[in-house]
Design a protein around this motif. Structure first.
Motif, mmCIF file in Angstrom:
data_model
loop_
_atom_site.group_PDB
_atom_site.id
_atom_site.type_symbol
_atom_site.label_atom_id
_atom_site.label_comp_id
_atom_site.label_asym_id
_atom_site.label_seq_id
_atom_site.Cartn_x
_atom_site.Cartn_y
_atom_site.Cartn_z
ATOM 1 N N THR A 183 65.772 30.385 22.012
ATOM 2 C CA THR A 183 64.821 29.727 22.905
ATOM 3 C C THR A 183 64.375 30.676 24.016
ATOM 4 O O THR A 183 63.188 30.781 24.331
ATOM 5 N N LEU A 184 65.348 31.365 24.598
ATOM 6 C CA LEU A 184 65.013 32.271 25.696
ATOM 7 C C LEU A 184 64.120 33.400 25.206
ATOM 8 O O LEU A 184 63.165 33.796 25.876
ATOM 9 N N ARG A 185 64.430 33.913 24.011
ATOM 10 C CA ARG A 185 63.652 35.004 23.462
ATOM 11 C C ARG A 185 62.181 34.589 23.278
ATOM 12 O O ARG A 185 61.272 35.378 23.470
ATOM 13 N N ALA A 186 62.012 33.305 22.912
ATOM 14 C CA ALA A 186 60.644 32.807 22.723
ATOM 15 C C ALA A 186 59.876 32.797 24.044
ATOM 16 O O ALA A 186 58.650 32.855 24.066
ATOM 17 N N LEU A 187 60.632 32.724 25.158
ATOM 18 C CA LEU A 187 59.960 32.686 26.460
ATOM 19 C C LEU A 187 59.635 34.081 27.001
ATOM 20 O O LEU A 187 58.872 34.235 27.942
ATOM 21 N N ALA A 188 60.223 35.110 26.401
ATOM 22 C CA ALA A 188 60.067 36.469 26.944
ATOM 23 C C ALA A 188 58.615 36.950 27.040
ATOM 24 O O ALA A 188 58.273 37.634 28.001
ATOM 25 N N PRO A 189 57.742 36.592 26.071
ATOM 26 C CA PRO A 189 56.352 37.073 26.194
ATOM 27 C C PRO A 189 55.635 36.565 27.437
ATOM 28 O O PRO A 189 54.551 37.054 27.765
ATOM 29 N N MET A 190 56.224 35.610 28.148
ATOM 30 C CA MET A 190 55.580 35.112 29.377
ATOM 31 C C MET A 190 55.281 36.228 30.360
ATOM 32 O O MET A 190 54.302 36.163 31.096
ATOM 33 N N ARG A 191 56.150 37.248 30.385
ATOM 34 C CA ARG A 191 55.906 38.376 31.303
ATOM 35 C C ARG A 191 54.538 38.980 31.045
ATOM 36 O O ARG A 191 53.733 39.183 31.947
ATOM 37 N N VAL A 192 54.307 39.261 29.745
ATOM 38 C CA VAL A 192 53.058 39.943 29.384
ATOM 39 C C VAL A 192 51.874 39.014 29.603
ATOM 40 O O VAL A 192 50.830 39.418 30.121
ATOM 41 N N LEU A 222 38.263 10.810 35.820
ATOM 42 C CA LEU A 222 39.497 10.234 36.369
ATOM 43 C C LEU A 222 40.042 11.003 37.569
ATOM 44 O O LEU A 222 40.304 10.431 38.620
ATOM 45 N N ILE A 223 40.164 12.310 37.469
ATOM 46 C CA ILE A 223 40.793 13.059 38.564
ATOM 47 C C ILE A 223 39.805 13.348 39.686
ATOM 48 O O ILE A 223 40.136 13.302 40.853
ATOM 49 N N GLY A 224 38.549 13.628 39.298
ATOM 50 C CA GLY A 224 37.559 13.954 40.303
ATOM 51 C C GLY A 224 37.329 15.453 40.379
ATOM 52 O O GLY A 224 37.687 16.181 39.455
ATOM 53 N N ALA A 225 36.746 15.895 41.491
ATOM 54 C CA ALA A 225 36.390 17.311 41.597
ATOM 55 C C ALA A 225 37.621 18.147 41.912
ATOM 56 O O ALA A 225 38.420 17.807 42.779
ATOM 57 N N ILE A 226 37.787 19.229 41.176
ATOM 58 C CA ILE A 226 38.862 20.160 41.533
ATOM 59 C C ILE A 226 38.291 21.564 41.644
ATOM 60 O O ILE A 226 37.253 21.889 41.073
ATOM 61 N N ASP A 227 39.002 22.389 42.424
ATOM 62 C CA ASP A 227 38.575 23.777 42.603
ATOM 63 C C ASP A 227 39.323 24.665 41.626
ATOM 64 O O ASP A 227 40.542 24.628 41.551
ATOM 65 N N ILE A 228 38.548 25.434 40.882
ATOM 66 C CA ILE A 228 39.154 26.455 40.028
ATOM 67 C C ILE A 228 38.735 27.800 40.616
ATOM 68 O O ILE A 228 37.577 27.962 40.999
ATOM 69 N N SER A 229 39.674 28.717 40.720
ATOM 70 C CA SER A 229 39.296 30.006 41.287
ATOM 71 C C SER A 229 40.082 31.116 40.625
ATOM 72 O O SER A 229 41.118 30.875 40.019
ATOM 73 N N THR A 230 39.557 32.323 40.752
ATOM 74 C CA THR A 230 40.311 33.449 40.185
ATOM 75 C C THR A 230 41.640 33.671 40.913
ATOM 76 O O THR A 230 42.618 34.025 40.263
ATOM 77 N N PRO A 231 41.728 33.462 42.257
ATOM 78 C CA PRO A 231 43.058 33.585 42.869
ATOM 79 C C PRO A 231 44.072 32.607 42.256
ATOM 80 O O PRO A 231 45.257 32.929 42.153
ATOM 81 N N LEU A 232 43.588 31.438 41.844
ATOM 82 C CA LEU A 232 44.503 30.469 41.230
ATOM 83 C C LEU A 232 45.013 31.016 39.887
ATOM 84 O O LEU A 232 46.218 30.968 39.607
ATOM 85 N N ILE A 233 44.083 31.562 39.102
ATOM 86 C CA ILE A 233 44.498 32.153 37.817
ATOM 87 C C ILE A 233 45.479 33.286 38.074
ATOM 88 O O ILE A 233 46.498 33.425 37.403
ATOM 89 N N PHE A 234 45.174 34.066 39.089
ATOM 90 C CA PHE A 234 46.036 35.191 39.454
ATOM 91 C C PHE A 234 47.435 34.683 39.799
ATOM 92 O O PHE A 234 48.443 35.228 39.351
ATOM 93 N N ASP A 235 47.473 33.598 40.579
ATOM 94 C CA ASP A 235 48.751 33.035 40.998
ATOM 95 C C ASP A 235 49.544 32.518 39.795
ATOM 96 O O ASP A 235 50.767 32.666 39.735
ATOM 97 N N VAL A 236 48.825 31.905 38.856
ATOM 98 C CA VAL A 236 49.496 31.449 37.630
ATOM 99 C C VAL A 236 50.079 32.658 36.896
ATOM 100 O O VAL A 236 51.192 32.604 36.357
ATOM 101 N N GLY A 237 49.338 33.750 36.913
ATOM 102 C CA GLY A 237 49.834 34.981 36.290
ATOM 103 C C GLY A 237 51.124 35.443 36.946
ATOM 104 O O GLY A 237 52.096 35.792 36.263
ATOM 105 N N VAL A 238 51.147 35.429 38.274
ATOM 106 C CA VAL A 238 52.355 35.819 39.008
ATOM 107 C C VAL A 238 53.507 34.898 38.618
ATOM 108 O O VAL A 238 54.625 35.350 38.331
ATOM 109 N N TYR A 239 53.228 33.601 38.572
ATOM 110 C CA TYR A 239 54.226 32.587 38.203
ATOM 111 C C TYR A 239 54.835 32.899 36.844
ATOM 112 O O TYR A 239 56.054 32.975 36.687
ATOM 113 N N PHE A 240 53.972 33.161 35.872
ATOM 114 C CA PHE A 240 54.442 33.468 34.519
ATOM 115 C C PHE A 240 55.263 34.748 34.500
ATOM 116 O O PHE A 240 56.312 34.817 33.856
ATOM 117 N N ALA A 241 54.765 35.773 35.197
ATOM 118 C CA ALA A 241 55.459 37.062 35.176
ATOM 119 C C ALA A 241 56.861 36.914 35.752
ATOM 120 O O ALA A 241 57.839 37.418 35.197
#
Lengths: 141, 760
Positions: free
Chosen positions: A62-71, A103-122
């Protein structure tokens, strides 16, 4: 030896910490939190789980399957930077979009958010990798 | 548009894997990539627009931009890279049939092509440098394609080391010029050529740049990697020698000609090393027996000729260089392909074992003879034009015309001899026994070299029609003067033609007495050039490693605690130097806003924990105490409202403790201070470093005269970056590039842990 109580607790802790980490990740831009803290939280949850279930036969797999998250994390971060270039600005230039969702309404999507998700995954990916390597080195699995 | 094309070129390196099921036509499908790119670049219509500029900002603050600069010179190279690419891929389809790992091979080759394409169209020198290194890396992968053979690995490593060192020198040169001009754009360099030449650093920068170009373009004394690089599969050799890699150095020199051309350094170094390389390469080619090796040395020789011509820096010499570049690409690509066909059909490339092939493979014979005629510089092939132009340029060199011309004639005589000799040994000599009964080469394989040979013939007969416009454009973009080109096969009866006739006659004469010639040449080669550059290189590397191993033990001792002591004491030294230099800054301390009772309590916890450390005897206690210190510090953060920092510190410390406990049994016993000397030394280092950091933090926080960057963040965090959490906005937006670097380091560190634990 199985620590039943720890295992029961770890199941709950893992779920709670991962949900909390996602929450912390997405509110990060305006309130305390963000990708790094979120990643550490989720990583902490996984570490607790690993310690509780260290001799489970499937754990290593299971852990090994999660390793590609870094990349994936690195690619997300890099990609969010390149988006800036593709939209005619410089590398890592922040772009913001407003998206109407039913249902949810307006949300903000931004490149800093994507970047932050990248940091989270790494961060999660690296923590998983480190704990996996230590585990295999100590011949737990 | 150019950026998109280039990105697609790099992405298409993945395409061969998609085609892996269609093994039979994989090469032809991949050949579509350069074909499509060629169509795209042709649509740019450089002929009617002098220069195409395209700029995309990357890190404008650092002067790094993805700028493309395509003029006549670039487009000549682009056509060569893509045009030869089509031939090479199509040829590889047949050649690589029986090898495994074809998809990987094509993928590397596409990468190689894309890197070269980027190199010749880059408008920013740092961008050019990145592509430059990419060609080194991809050629390393290609040369070591047969990585189960030691020879391949060694040759690949040699090529990488030599071009890699050159690349570093090149970067140094670029940075020097970049800081003189204040820009890395080629356009700015050309516009500020006077400024660059008159600056005191220009000589150093030029030496570094020349070093880079010489290693890449295999100039003496770095020439030896190129003949060894033939360990690569033949299609790679054909590409590497004709249009890519070695031509990168030539391109760079041509590109920088307008900047450095008038300097003495340029006009002395380039012709000197160029002519040595030219002569030596041609001479070495005469004594080789491996067909590919012979051709490799003639490439070395041709590169020498190109560098020499660029160094002379007259209109005629640059024109001759451009012409010869085209000539050489056409015949050298074809020659390697033909050598590959012969190797496959007969089972050897050794000219001592070959012979009499004209009966067995007449088509290959005709094509090869045609191409060799071009190499020898005999009319009506394009090679004749190239040689004529070189002679013409040499005869008009100011001051050194006699020497230059003699050099040229001598080298060309060798070339003529090699051409005739190879044709004779391979095709016309009587030979009864071959290693393998020769079979006829398939039409699909011979087609590429046939077309290239036809081009050599066609361009030679009608130069003004097919190549003049492109050469005109190329020369216009590197020479400011207005030059009207008029290239014809027949120049009239003049000194140049006489020189040509002498060259060919002498070459034929050498061939007539070939037995004695070869004997003499081999004797000269073995008595004078007994130095084997390549062996010397590896011996040098071995010795270097040995010496380093001894010396390095002093600094690379492998003890973590001494590494830390070194790092901290050196850092403390520099920090204290700065502190003493800037002592006496005003400081305003504002304690009112702080709830400092709690802070002092937390600080006391931290300090007390630290104090208890030296007397602790068990590692687990040490780890726990350090964790406690971390919690104390995060409590201080919390009190000052730095919630993000507090959470991060808290989480990091908790996880560190857990992970440390996991590796605890692996660690050696805790060192207990038995010697006071060691303890005092450690205390001094710790004290010096800690107090330096403390003073710097205090000064930074209390100095009222300094504009604080935090004000900027406070002002723009919400208004520009749409975030209320300043810490997060700094991490993901204002300082995004730093975070990018940090997560990269994090991932690399996990690879380091992997190699520590897994590879033992």
């Amino acid at each position: 030896m199985n620590a039943i109580l720890l295992q029961l607790a770890a199941r709950v802790i893992r779920v709670v910490m991962i949900i909390a980490s996602v929450f912390v990740l997405f509110r990060g831009h305006n309130q305390p939190g963000g990708g790094f803290i979120g990643g550490l939280l989720a990583g902490g949850g996984i570490v607790v789980y690993v310690i509780a279930f260290y001799n489970h036969p499937l754990l290593s797999k299971t852990l090994r399957a999660l390793a590609p998250m870094r990349v994936i994390g690195l690619i997300l971060a890099l990609g969010s930077g390149i988006l800036g270039v593709l939209f005619g600005e410089s590398f890592l230039h922040a772009l913001w979009w407003k998206i109407e969702l039913p249902l949810i309404g307006a949300i903000d999507i931004s490149t800093p958010l994507i970047f932050d998700v990248g940091v989270y995954f790494a961060v999660i990916g690296v923590m998983v990798m480190v704990i996996l390597l230590l585990m295999e080195d100590r011949k737990w699995s | 548009m150019i950026l998109t094309a280039l990105l697609l070129a790099f992405l298409s390196a993945l395409l061969p894997f998609l085609f892996s099921k269609l093994e039979k036509v994989q090469g032809w499908l991949v050949a579509l990539i350069p074909a499509i790119l060629l169509a795209a670049f042709a649509s740019l219509d450089v002929l009617n627009q002098s220069t195409i500029l395209e700029s995309t900002s990357w890190l404008p603050e650092l002067g790094l931009n993805i700028n493309f600069y395509i003029d006549g010179l670039s487009s000549l190279f682009i056509y060569l890279v893509l045009g030869m690419g089509i031939f090479v891929f199509a040829y590889a389809n047949g050649y690589m049939k029986s090898y495994s790992g074809k998809s990987k091979f094509y993928s590397f080759l596409v990468l190689f092509m894309a890197a070269m394409l980027g190199l010749v169209s880059a408008g920013n020198m740092i961008l050019l440098f990145i592509f430059w290194e990419l060609t080194s890396i991809s050629s390393f992968l290609l040369i070591s394609f047969f990585h189960d053979k030691e020879n391949s690995r060694k040759s690949a490593l040699q090529a990488l080391l030599i071009t890699g060192v050159g690349g570093l020198a090149l970067l140094g040169g670029f940075v020097i010029i970049g800081s003189v001009v204040g820009s890395y754009e080629i356009q700015d360099w050309i516009d500020n050529a006077e400024l660059i030449r008159s600056s005191g650093y220009s000589t150093v920068a030029l030496i570094l740049i020349i070093l880079g170009a010489f290693t890449k373009s295999a100039q003496f004394p770095f020439h030896f990697w190129l003949p060894n690089a033939m360990a690569a599969p033949t299609p790679v050799s054909a590409y590497l020698h004709s249009a890519t890699m070695v031509k990168a150095g030539v391109y760079l020199l041509m590109r920088l000609g307008p900047v450095f051309g008038p300097t003495d350094m340029w006009q002395f170094t380039l012709p000197l090393f160029g002519s040595i390389t030219f002569l030596l390469g041609a001479f070495f080619a005469t004594v080789q027996t491996d067909l590919k090796r012979i051709f490799a040395y003639t490439t070395v020789s041709s590169l020498g000729a190109l560098v020499m011509l660029i160094g002379i820096d007259t209109d005629l010499s640059i024109l001759a260089a451009l012409m010869f570049l085209l000539v050489h690409s056409l015949y050298k690509g074809a020659l390697f392909m033909l050598a590959g066909i012969i190797d496959k059909r007969v089972g050897t490339r050794d000219i001592r074992l070959l012979g009499g092939l004209w009966r067995k493979m007449p088509v290959v014979t005709v094509i090869t003879v045609l191409v060799l005629t071009s190499m020898a510089g005999v009319p009506p092939l394009i090679g004749f034009l190239g040689k004529e132009m070189i002679y013409e340029a040499k005869l008009q060199v100011p001051e050194a015309a006699p020497y230059m011309t003699t050099f040229s004639v001598l080298g060309n005589i060798f070339m003529v001899f090699v051409s005739i000799y190879v044709a004779y040994r391979v095709f016309f000599r009587t030979q009864i026994q071959w290693p393998k009964e020769p079979t006829r080469a398939g039409i699909s394989k011979v087609f590429g070299p046939f077309l290239l040979a036809t081009f050599s013939l066609l361009f030679g007969i009608l130069p003004q029609r097919y190549i003049q416009p492109y050469l005109q454009l190329a020369i216009d973009s590197v020479r400011p003067e207005d030059i009207k080109l008029s290239i014809h096969l027949w120049h009239g009866f003049n000194l140049v033609l006489i020189l040509s006739i002498i060259t060919v006659m002498a070459g034929v004469l050498l061939f007539v007495f070939r037995k004695k010639t070869i004997l003499l040449f081999t004797w000269v080669y073995e008595s004078i050039f007994s130095v084997h550059f390549s062996d010397k290189f590896f011996k040098g590397i071995d010795n270097f490693m040995k010496v380093n191993k001894k010396k390095a033990d002093v600094v690379q001792h492998g003890y973590q605690r001494f590494y830390l002591a070194t790092i901290f004491s050196v850092a403390a030294l520099f920090l204290w130097y700065i502190i003493v230099q800037t002592w006496g800054q005003p400081s305003v301390v504002d304690f009112d806003s702080l709830s400092w009772v709690l802070a002092v309590i937390s600080a006391i916890i931290v300090v007390l924990s630290f104090m208890s450390l030296p007397s602790t005897l068990r590692r687990i206690s040490v780890i726990t105490i350090i964790g406690g210190v971390g919690y104390g510090i995060s409590a201080i953060y919390l009190m000052y409202g730095a919630i993000d920092l507090a959470i991060t510190q808290f989480l990091v410390d908790s996880l560190t403790v857990v992970l440390l406990v996991l590796v605890l049994p692996k660690l050696p016993k805790l060192v207990i201070y038995t010697k006071t000397k060691g303890a005092i030394k450690d205390l001094l280092i710790a004290g010096a470093f800690g107090s330096a950091m403390g003073i710097i933090a205090f000064t930074a926080a209390t100095n009222p005269d300094v504009d604080k960057i935090s004000e900027y963040f406070k002002e723009f965090s919400l208004s520009v970056a749409h975030g209320k959490n300043i810490v997060n906005v700094i991490l993901v937006d204002f300082r995004g590039i730093d975070t990018m670097g940090e997560i990269t380091v994090l991932v690399l560190a996990s690879l380091g842990i992997y190699s520590l634990l897994k590879i033992k």
